[in-house]
Design a protein around this motif. Structure first.
Motif, short mmCIF file in Angstrom:
data_model
loop_
_atom_site.label_atom_id
_atom_site.label_comp_id
_atom_site.label_asym_id
_atom_site.label_seq_id
_atom_site.Cartn_x
_atom_site.Cartn_y
_atom_site.Cartn_z
N VAL A 76 6.95 0.03 -6.48
CA VAL A 76 6.21 -0.83 -6.16
C VAL A 76 5.10 -1.48 -7.05
O VAL A 76 4.73 -1.02 -8.27
CB VAL A 76 4.77 -0.32 -4.83
N ALA A 78 7.66 -5.35 -2.86
CA ALA A 78 8.39 -3.66 -2.49
C ALA A 78 9.62 -4.27 -1.82
O ALA A 78 9.72 -5.38 -1.41
CB ALA A 78 7.58 -2.96 -1.60
N TYR A 90 6.31 0.15 3.67
CA TYR A 90 6.27 -0.62 3.50
C TYR A 90 5.15 -0.97 3.67
O TYR A 90 4.58 -1.86 3.08
CB TYR A 90 7.17 -2.22 3.95
N GLU A 102 1.78 1.06 1.35
CA GLU A 102 2.30 0.29 -0.28
C GLU A 102 1.38 -0.39 -0.21
O GLU A 102 0.78 -0.35 -1.25
CB GLU A 102 3.53 -0.61 -0.23
N LYS A 114 -2.14 1.33 -2.09
CA LYS A 114 -1.84 2.27 -2.91
C LYS A 114 -3.10 1.36 -4.43
O LYS A 114 -3.27 2.12 -5.15
CB LYS A 114 0.01 2.24 -3.69
#
Length: 365
Positions: free
Chosen positions: A8, A154, A164, A167, A170
């Motif tokens: 990602v 992603a 999903y 992400e 992050k």
């Protein structure tokens, strides 16, 4: 462009530096203008921000009609139900509605806005909040790429929708997530459901919930096959059957009950979303199509057997460690057709009664 966790990356129009962007104490708006299952799917995003970003204040905007599943969730400062009907009533009505809504949103002075909708309307609303940090995904619409200013890349098809969406956290230094959808069902709802069951809600006995409906006929397993499964459960397992559906699914629910050996213990197409989830929590197993009730059952802790047609379970199956799916991965899967191009042999018709029955018995063993 900076690589994050290998698969990602976050692409941005402004340089954020090499260190994670802190959102401790920030005001965050999460936007997901989709369906009931989609609204449930953002609960882990809310929970993980609350657990990892000290003092963060989280608001959520979802489509009106789906907000019930979030009303009692901890960690939400303000819930914004987006009224699609008011937004489309007329040109003047739409302008009036959006001006009033945006005035309130801008008054919240959001530090971060996250859009999980993948739609132009949501991107436009996010942009007009005035937030300086607007997150979307690289595979969003062309308009989103203009209006948003930070993008997550992603592969949606390679992971569950919950993963999903996680992400997107992050870039804020969050890398270890709790994936569970913890749906809070308040005591008054539980008490009401037990009254509806005539005191049999927490009693012993095998209870099986069945939902024969779905959004669109292509996602519906034939009702007579649901009736056959329910009839076998009654005859061979002594099960009590609970039939549920939405307000527009009365005829479908009735058609299943007509095929039963004896009347269902409970039947309703008028339950609220939390009432339905609570009902499922009283059951040993849920059997149904890929639709909102399957996600409610999983969130309530009920083992689920979900029948998938033209949608992919890898991304959309109910999130549960006690869930099973049946899926025929035909070459046209993923279609958005109103009529099947395989008449008489659709992906749902390919699912046989014996296949479902074997799964049910295995889950009950």
């Amino acid at each position: 462009m900076r690589q994050v966790e290998g698969k990602v990356e976050i692409l941005r129009k402004k340089n954020l530096g090499r260190t994670p962007v802190p959102i401790d104490g920030k005001r965050v708006l999460i936007v997901k203008l989709r369906y009931i299952g989609d609204t449930l799917s953002i609960i882990p995003v809310i929970d993980n921000i609350k657990r990892n970003a000290k003092g963060a204040e989280i608001d959520v905007m979802v489509n009106k009609g789906t907000e019930e599943v979030l009303i009692h969730q901890p960690g939400i400062a303000r819930l914004w139900p987006y009224d699609r009907h008011a937004a489309k009533r007329s040109a003047l009505g739409s302008i009036t509605y959006h001006v009033q809504l945006l005035r309130q949103l801008r008054g919240r002075r959001y530090d971060v806005v996250m859009d999980f909708t993948h739609g132009d309307r949501a991107s436009f609303l996010c942009y007009l909040t005035g937030s300086p940090f607007r997150i979307s995904y690289l595979n969003s619409s062309r308009l989103a790429k203009t209006l948003m200013n930070h993008f997550i890349s992603a592969e949606a098809s390679e992971m569950h929708i919950v993963d999903y969406q996680l992400e997107a956290l992050k870039p804020f230094g969050m890398n270890h997530f709790r994936r569970k959808i913890d749906l809070h069902i308040p005591a008054p709802v539980q008490e009401k459901v037990d009254r509806l069951l005539g005191g049999k809600g927490v009693s012993a006995g095998l209870k099986v919930a069945i939902h024969p409906g779905a959004r669109g006929t292509l996602r519906q397993w034939p009702p007579e096959r649901f009736a056959e499964i329910a009839r076998r459960l009654q005859s061979e397992n002594g099960a009590d059957i609970l039939l549920v559906g939405g307000p527009s699914e009365s005829a479908l629910v009735e058609s299943v009950e007509q095929g039963l050996r004896s009347p269902a213990l409970f039947k309703s197409t008028q339950l609220g979303l939390l009432e339905m989830a609570c009902l499922f929590s009283r059951c040993r197993i849920f059997v149904g199509n890929d639709s909102a009730p399957a996600h409610l059952a999983a969130a309530a802790g009920c083992p689920t057997l979900t029948l998938f047609g033209p949608t992919f379970p890898k991304m959309w199956q109910p999130l549960s460690d006690r869930g099973e799916v049946i899926f025929k991965n035909v070459d046209c899967c993923g279609c958005r057709q109103e009529e099947c191009i395989r008449p008489g042999r659709s992906c749902m018709q390919m699912i046989e009664v014996e296949e479902v029955w074997a799964k049910v018995l295995n889950m009950l063993s």
